[in-house]
Scaffold this motif. Sequence first.
Motif, PDB file in Angstrom:
ATOM      1  N   ASP A 263       0.826  -1.209   0.000  1.00 25.19           N
ATOM      2  CA  ASP A 263       0.000   0.000   0.000  1.00 25.19           C
ATOM      3  C   ASP A 263       0.860   1.258   0.000  1.00 25.19           C
ATOM      4  O   ASP A 263       0.531   2.251  -0.652  1.00 25.19           O
ATOM      5  N   ARG A 264       1.963   1.210   0.745  1.00 23.71           N
ATOM      6  CA  ARG A 264       2.856   2.383   0.779  1.00 23.71           C
ATOM      7  C   ARG A 264       3.496   2.601  -0.594  1.00 23.71           C
ATOM      8  O   ARG A 264       3.665   3.758  -1.025  1.00 23.71           O
ATOM      9  N   CYS A 265       3.854   1.536  -1.284  1.00 21.57           N
ATOM     10  CA  CYS A 265       4.419   1.667  -2.631  1.00 21.57           C
ATOM     11  C   CYS A 265       3.419   2.314  -3.583  1.00 21.57           C
ATOM     12  O   CYS A 265       3.782   3.164  -4.408  1.00 21.57           O
ATOM     13  N   LEU A 266       2.151   1.903  -3.491  1.00 20.53           N
ATOM     14  CA  LEU A 266       1.111   2.490  -4.338  1.00 20.53           C
ATOM     15  C   LEU A 266       0.963   3.976  -4.040  1.00 20.53           C
ATOM     16  O   LEU A 266       0.830   4.798  -4.960  1.00 20.53           O
ATOM     17  N   GLU A 267       0.995   4.345  -2.768  1.00 26.04           N
ATOM     18  CA  GLU A 267       0.883   5.756  -2.395  1.00 26.04           C
ATOM     19  C   GLU A 267       2.057   6.563  -2.944  1.00 26.04           C
ATOM     20  O   GLU A 267       1.880   7.674  -3.455  1.00 26.04           O
ATOM     21  N   MET A 268       3.272   6.009  -2.831  1.00 25.23           N
ATOM     22  CA  MET A 268       4.459   6.703  -3.337  1.00 25.23           C
ATOM     23  C   MET A 268       4.366   6.904  -4.847  1.00 25.23           C
ATOM     24  O   MET A 268       4.645   7.994  -5.364  1.00 25.23           O
ATOM     25  N   ALA A 269       3.970   5.852  -5.555  1.00 19.35           N
ATOM     26  CA  ALA A 269       3.886   5.933  -7.014  1.00 19.35           C
ATOM     27  C   ALA A 269       2.806   6.920  -7.450  1.00 19.35           C
ATOM     28  O   ALA A 269       3.007   7.711  -8.390  1.00 19.35           O
TER      29      ALA A 269
ATOM     30  N   PRO B  55       1.261  16.336 -15.856  1.00 20.70           N
ATOM     31  CA  PRO B  55       1.685  15.277 -14.936  1.00 20.70           C
ATOM     32  C   PRO B  55       1.763  13.934 -15.663  1.00 20.70           C
ATOM     33  O   PRO B  55       0.919  13.634 -16.520  1.00 20.70           O
ATOM     34  N   ILE B  56       2.759  13.119 -15.314  1.00 19.38           N
ATOM     35  CA  ILE B  56       2.902  11.824 -15.983  1.00 19.38           C
ATOM     36  C   ILE B  56       1.736  10.895 -15.632  1.00 19.38           C
ATOM     37  O   ILE B  56       1.486   9.913 -16.347  1.00 19.38           O
ATOM     38  N   GLY B  57       1.013  11.205 -14.559  1.00 14.66           N
ATOM     39  CA  GLY B  57      -0.148  10.409 -14.195  1.00 14.66           C
ATOM     40  C   GLY B  57      -1.256  10.473 -15.224  1.00 14.66           C
ATOM     41  O   GLY B  57      -2.176   9.649 -15.208  1.00 14.66           O
ATOM     42  N   GLY B  58      -1.173  11.457 -16.120  1.00 19.28           N
ATOM     43  CA  GLY B  58      -2.162  11.565 -17.184  1.00 19.28           C
ATOM     44  C   GLY B  58      -1.905  10.604 -18.327  1.00 19.28           C
ATOM     45  O   GLY B  58      -2.773  10.420 -19.186  1.00 19.28           O
ATOM     46  N   ASN B  59      -0.729   9.977 -18.346  1.00 19.59           N
ATOM     47  CA  ASN B  59      -0.405   9.025 -19.404  1.00 19.59           C
ATOM     48  C   ASN B  59      -1.082   7.681 -19.134  1.00 19.59           C
ATOM     49  O   ASN B  59      -1.089   7.183 -18.012  1.00 19.59           O
ATOM     50  N   GLN B  60      -1.612   7.080 -20.167  1.00 21.02           N
ATOM     51  CA  GLN B  60      -2.364   5.848 -20.011  1.00 21.02           C
ATOM     52  C   GLN B  60      -1.504   4.722 -19.417  1.00 21.02           C
ATOM     53  O   GLN B  60      -1.978   3.933 -18.602  1.00 21.02           O
ATOM     54  N   ALA B  61      -0.248   4.653 -19.820  1.00 19.75           N
ATOM     55  CA  ALA B  61       0.631   3.593 -19.320  1.00 19.75           C
ATOM     56  C   ALA B  61       0.795   3.684 -17.811  1.00 19.75           C
ATOM     57  O   ALA B  61       0.800   2.659 -17.110  1.00 19.75           O
ATOM     58  N   ILE B  62       0.931   4.909 -17.287  1.00 14.51           N
ATOM     59  CA  ILE B  62       1.081   5.097 -15.844  1.00 14.51           C
ATOM     60  C   ILE B  62      -0.230   4.776 -15.133  1.00 14.51           C
ATOM     61  O   ILE B  62      -0.247   4.144 -14.067  1.00 14.51           O
ATOM     62  N   LYS B  63      -1.334   5.195 -15.735  1.00 12.36           N
ATOM     63  CA  LYS B  63      -2.647   4.880 -15.146  1.00 12.36           C
ATOM     64  C   LYS B  63      -2.820   3.373 -14.997  1.00 12.36           C
ATOM     65  O   LYS B  63      -3.321   2.882 -13.980  1.00 12.36           O
TER      66      LYS B  63
ATOM     67  N   GLU C 254      -3.369  -1.473 -11.793  1.00  6.13           N
ATOM     68  CA  GLU C 254      -3.053  -2.880 -11.534  1.00  6.13           C
ATOM     69  C   GLU C 254      -2.461  -3.060 -10.135  1.00  6.13           C
ATOM     70  O   GLU C 254      -2.742  -4.057  -9.468  1.00  6.13           O
ATOM     71  N   MET C 255      -1.660  -2.095  -9.689  1.00  3.77           N
ATOM     72  CA  MET C 255      -1.158  -2.146  -8.319  1.00  3.77           C
ATOM     73  C   MET C 255      -2.316  -2.137  -7.321  1.00  3.77           C
ATOM     74  O   MET C 255      -2.334  -2.919  -6.357  1.00  3.77           O
ATOM     75  N   TYR C 256      -3.271  -1.261  -7.572  1.00  7.83           N
ATOM     76  CA  TYR C 256      -4.425  -1.152  -6.681  1.00  7.83           C
ATOM     77  C   TYR C 256      -5.217  -2.458  -6.630  1.00  7.83           C
ATOM     78  O   TYR C 256      -5.598  -2.930  -5.550  1.00  7.83           O
ATOM     79  N   VAL C 257      -5.448  -3.061  -7.786  1.00  8.55           N
ATOM     80  CA  VAL C 257      -6.229  -4.305  -7.840  1.00  8.55           C
ATOM     81  C   VAL C 257      -5.522  -5.416  -7.081  1.00  8.55           C
ATOM     82  O   VAL C 257      -6.138  -6.142  -6.280  1.00  8.55           O
ATOM     83  N   LYS C 258      -4.229  -5.571  -7.316  1.00 11.91           N
ATOM     84  CA  LYS C 258      -3.480  -6.626  -6.619  1.00 11.91           C
ATOM     85  C   LYS C 258      -3.472  -6.386  -5.113  1.00 11.91           C
ATOM     86  O   LYS C 258      -3.563  -7.334  -4.317  1.00 11.91           O
TER      87      LYS C 258
ATOM     88  N   ALA D  61       4.028  -4.247  -6.573  1.00 13.17           N
ATOM     89  CA  ALA D  61       3.949  -2.829  -6.211  1.00 13.17           C
ATOM     90  C   ALA D  61       5.337  -2.216  -6.060  1.00 13.17           C
ATOM     91  O   ALA D  61       5.568  -1.075  -6.496  1.00 13.17           O
ATOM     92  N   SER D  62       6.260  -2.936  -5.455  1.00 12.89           N
ATOM     93  CA  SER D  62       7.612  -2.393  -5.270  1.00 12.89           C
ATOM     94  C   SER D  62       8.319  -2.236  -6.603  1.00 12.89           C
ATOM     95  O   SER D  62       9.068  -1.269  -6.818  1.00 12.89           O
ATOM     96  N   LYS D  63       8.083  -3.176  -7.516  1.00 15.54           N
ATOM     97  CA  LYS D  63       8.695  -3.102  -8.845  1.00 15.54           C
ATOM     98  C   LYS D  63       8.110  -1.950  -9.659  1.00 15.54           C
ATOM     99  O   LYS D  63       8.846  -1.159 -10.275  1.00 15.54           O
ATOM    100  N   GLU D  64       6.791  -1.856  -9.668  1.00 18.74           N
ATOM    101  CA  GLU D  64       6.138  -0.813 -10.458  1.00 18.74           C
ATOM    102  C   GLU D  64       6.330   0.573  -9.845  1.00 18.74           C
ATOM    103  O   GLU D  64       6.267   1.587 -10.561  1.00 18.74           O
ATOM    104  N   ASN D  65       6.562   0.647  -8.551  1.00 19.71           N
ATOM    105  CA  ASN D  65       6.888   1.921  -7.913  1.00 19.71           C
ATOM    106  C   ASN D  65       8.191   2.465  -8.481  1.00 19.71           C
ATOM    107  O   ASN D  65       8.312   3.659  -8.786  1.00 19.71           O
TER     108      ASN D  65
END
Length: 371
Positions: free
Chosen positions: A242-248, A261-269, A274-278, A318-322
């Motif tokens: 959960d902390r990794c998801l928050e950081m990312a 913001p890079i969060g607007g890119n579909q790949a980042i979304k 997927e982190m959230y679902v897992k 999550a740690s990898k995708e962070n």
Amino acid sequence: MNFDFSEDQKFLANEARKFLGAQCTTAHVREVLNDESKSHHDGVWKQVVEMGWLGTAIPEEYGGLGLGMLELCVIAEEMGRALAPVPFASTVYFFSEALKTAGSEEQKKQLLPQVVSGDIVGCYAASEGPGNPDVSKLKTVFDGSKVSGTKIPVTDGDVATHAIVLAKEGSGASLVLVDLNGPGVTRKPVSTLEPTRSHAEIVFNGAPGERIGAAGDGEAHNDALMNRVAVLIAFEQLGGADRCLEMATAYAKERYAFGRPIGGNQAIKHKLAEMYVKNQVARSNCYYGAWALSTDAAELPEAAAASRLAASEAYWFASKENIQTHGGMGFTWEVDCHLFYRRAKLLAVQAGAPKIWKEKLVSALERKNAA
């Protein structure tokens, strides 16, 4: 039916998060990481002892708080979220639970109050190298009074005062309590990917030992203990994921590229989604495990395996995708992403690697379906 934690348990979690957020930051974690002479953060450990957390699930008659396993689960999640560089898991999940489930009344009265006070730092010595401990292949032996053999790696074995050792006795195995400051014990640190949780090689050469439980019951006690430990470690993994998801998520909102913001890119979304679902799948399984653990349900082996597998997958992902979300910055020493990646890799193999827990889950389901 409500499977969520109670308001009191949520309050405990919130207070634990505030305490660890102030007293156990990543700066404290880095102090241990960057100093080879440190096996843990003594300042954080002393404060954890003062908070009484070592006695969370220890009954009041043995000096503990007597709260229960659900309360220990919420504290475990916060410890994992903070990457606490202390021997909490070894002492509380392994050592204390082994005493509670297999120890005699006299042993509990003698040892558990010392765990609560911090006078005893415990560890669990089962591994003798790669692979799951196999009673038929154990080389460490107990003759009824003394232990001889080598255990490696032993988490927090270099800082612990006492160990519970899985040793061969006769045609079976037994759990044996050993004072690590006594005669016949030699210890040396072992380097791992995650130096903020120390490990050691412990050599027993005729070390005096006291049996925990009946002779030959070690394998059964070890299996039961691993089911209990698996749920608690899963909650640590859940907290870290959960902390990794928050950081990312925070970085994706503040990092700009090409004017947005890079969060607007579909790949980042997609990464964040997927982190959230897992993480949510892991949380569902962890809650199942917490219920089974707190009620000593017959479903505990199945629930423990499910929570362990889901949490291991969620934390690793999550740690990898962070790191990937942070891009080039994520790979640098200065950014905290690697701290969580290290801990995720370590926790994935503690108390048994995912392959072992997959086999346990299949076995549990087969027994259930055959009943």
